[in-house]
Motif scaffolding. Structure first.
Motif, mmCIF file in Angstrom:
data_model
loop_
_atom_site.group_PDB
_atom_site.id
_atom_site.type_symbol
_atom_site.label_atom_id
_atom_site.label_comp_id
_atom_site.label_asym_id
_atom_site.label_seq_id
_atom_site.Cartn_x
_atom_site.Cartn_y
_atom_site.Cartn_z
ATOM 1 N N THR A 1 41.910 40.784 33.857
ATOM 2 C CA THR A 1 41.898 39.330 33.857
ATOM 3 C C THR A 1 40.681 38.773 33.118
ATOM 4 O O THR A 1 40.369 37.599 33.246
ATOM 5 C CB THR A 1 41.919 38.767 35.291
ATOM 6 O OG1 THR A 1 40.766 39.236 35.973
ATOM 7 C CG2 THR A 1 43.191 39.163 36.011
ATOM 8 N N GLN A 2 40.008 39.591 32.346
ATOM 9 C CA GLN A 2 38.814 39.160 31.632
ATOM 10 C C GLN A 2 38.964 39.235 30.118
ATOM 11 O O GLN A 2 38.141 38.701 29.407
ATOM 12 C CB GLN A 2 37.607 40.001 32.048
ATOM 13 C CG GLN A 2 37.297 39.936 33.532
ATOM 14 C CD GLN A 2 36.958 38.526 33.975
ATOM 15 O OE1 GLN A 2 36.172 37.841 33.350
ATOM 16 N NE2 GLN A 2 37.567 38.074 35.048
ATOM 17 N N ASN A 3 39.983 39.933 29.643
ATOM 18 C CA ASN A 3 40.094 40.171 28.202
ATOM 19 C C ASN A 3 40.702 38.979 27.463
ATOM 20 O O ASN A 3 41.841 38.614 27.699
ATOM 21 C CB ASN A 3 40.946 41.414 27.931
ATOM 22 C CG ASN A 3 40.246 42.682 28.338
ATOM 23 O OD1 ASN A 3 39.023 42.737 28.390
ATOM 24 N ND2 ASN A 3 41.015 43.709 28.628
ATOM 25 N N ILE A 4 39.937 38.421 26.556
ATOM 26 C CA ILE A 4 40.398 37.354 25.679
ATOM 27 C C ILE A 4 40.637 37.992 24.318
ATOM 28 O O ILE A 4 39.762 38.670 23.786
ATOM 29 C CB ILE A 4 39.343 36.233 25.547
ATOM 30 C CG1 ILE A 4 39.021 35.640 26.916
ATOM 31 C CG2 ILE A 4 39.824 35.167 24.572
ATOM 32 C CD1 ILE A 4 37.804 34.723 26.903
ATOM 33 N N PRO B 1 34.206 34.342 30.356
ATOM 34 C CA PRO B 1 34.898 34.712 31.592
ATOM 35 C C PRO B 1 33.909 34.772 32.756
ATOM 36 O O PRO B 1 32.771 35.224 32.589
ATOM 37 C CB PRO B 1 35.455 36.107 31.293
ATOM 38 C CG PRO B 1 35.505 36.191 29.804
ATOM 39 C CD PRO B 1 34.335 35.368 29.328
ATOM 40 N N ASN B 2 34.332 34.314 33.933
ATOM 41 C CA ASN B 2 33.501 34.423 35.132
ATOM 42 C C ASN B 2 33.377 35.895 35.515
ATOM 43 O O ASN B 2 34.214 36.712 35.157
ATOM 44 C CB ASN B 2 34.122 33.647 36.293
ATOM 45 C CG ASN B 2 34.151 32.154 36.039
ATOM 46 O OD1 ASN B 2 33.592 31.654 35.065
ATOM 47 N ND2 ASN B 2 34.815 31.442 36.926
ATOM 48 N N GLY B 3 32.336 36.222 36.227
ATOM 49 C CA GLY B 3 32.168 37.588 36.695
ATOM 50 C C GLY B 3 31.522 38.511 35.694
ATOM 51 O O GLY B 3 31.683 39.718 35.764
ATOM 52 N N GLY B 4 30.814 37.955 34.713
ATOM 53 C CA GLY B 4 30.062 38.807 33.803
ATOM 54 C C GLY B 4 30.766 39.205 32.526
ATOM 55 O O GLY B 4 30.265 40.046 31.804
ATOM 56 N N GLY B 5 31.926 38.622 32.239
ATOM 57 C CA GLY B 5 32.598 38.942 30.982
ATOM 58 C C GLY B 5 31.804 38.434 29.788
ATOM 59 O O GLY B 5 30.981 37.529 29.906
ATOM 60 N N MET C 1 42.655 34.736 34.795
ATOM 61 C CA MET C 1 41.278 34.617 34.324
ATOM 62 C C MET C 1 40.696 33.260 34.701
ATOM 63 O O MET C 1 41.348 32.237 34.579
ATOM 64 C CB MET C 1 41.184 34.784 32.810
ATOM 65 C CG MET C 1 39.728 34.767 32.322
ATOM 66 S SD MET C 1 39.556 34.965 30.541
ATOM 67 C CE MET C 1 39.947 33.317 30.016
ATOM 68 N N SER C 2 39.456 33.271 35.169
ATOM 69 C CA SER C 2 38.671 32.053 35.365
ATOM 70 C C SER C 2 37.503 32.131 34.403
ATOM 71 O O SER C 2 36.929 33.206 34.198
ATOM 72 C CB SER C 2 38.167 31.957 36.801
ATOM 73 O OG SER C 2 39.258 31.765 37.676
ATOM 74 N N CYS C 3 37.149 31.001 33.812
ATOM 75 C CA CYS C 3 36.144 31.012 32.757
ATOM 76 C C CYS C 3 35.492 29.640 32.638
ATOM 77 O O CYS C 3 35.861 28.703 33.340
ATOM 78 C CB CYS C 3 36.795 31.392 31.425
ATOM 79 S SG CYS C 3 38.122 30.269 30.925
#
Length: 154
Positions: free
Chosen positions: A66-69, A116-120, A137-139
């Motif tokens: 859920t972090q990959n853009i 991205p939230n969570g260190g992405g 994903m949250s960002c």
């Protein structure tokens, strides 16, 4: 239906796939004694880990799903397809955003850094780019030049 927790015997007697989103490689390490095979084991959890457990059970783990853009240059067919999608735009601003569906977009004007939230890792997206954002994903969007894009949720 009548649902009950699966017993250990249930888990070990038939193939089962479990998907877990993890923040720690120590959790993966806890499964290793039961693994018959491991693919793409990454202690940093920046990739995907798949474990095949005895009894036909497999475990697929990723903290990055859920972090990959994805950002790329679109081909002619993608540009043509996107031209029929609705448009959205905003001025210079900074705001949180969460995706409850996958989104793909073609940026027509402007520039944004999406973190991205969570260190992405922050990703810069600018006019002419094709970007894809994963469901879940949250960002934070930090728009440095007014942006306009064609977008499609799927």
């Amino acid at each position: 239906g009548d649902e009950r927790p699966m017993s250990t015997e249930d888990c070990m007697s038939r193939p089962l796939r479990i998907v877990l989103f993890l923040a720690s490689s120590s959790f993966v390490a806890g499964f290793l004694p039961y693994a018959s095979s491991v693919s793409s084991f990454a202690p940093s959890m920046r990739g995907t880990t798949s474990l095949s457990l005895r009894g036909g059970m497999s475990v697929h783990m990723s903290s990055a799903d859920t972090q990959n853009i994805v950002v790329k240059q679109p081909d002619a067919k993608e540009i043509e397809t996107a031209s029929s999608w609705p448009t959205w735009g905003c001025g210079v601003s900074k705001f949180p955003w969460s995706y409850d569906q996958n989104e793909r977009c073609l940026v027509l004007e402007g520039e944004v850094v999406v973190t991205p939230n969570g260190g992405g890792q922050p990703v810069t997206i600018k006019a002419g780019d094709w970007a894809e954002f994963p469901k879940g994903m949250s960002c934070t969007w930090d728009v440095s030049k007014p942006i306009k894009k064609h977008y499609d949720f799927y």
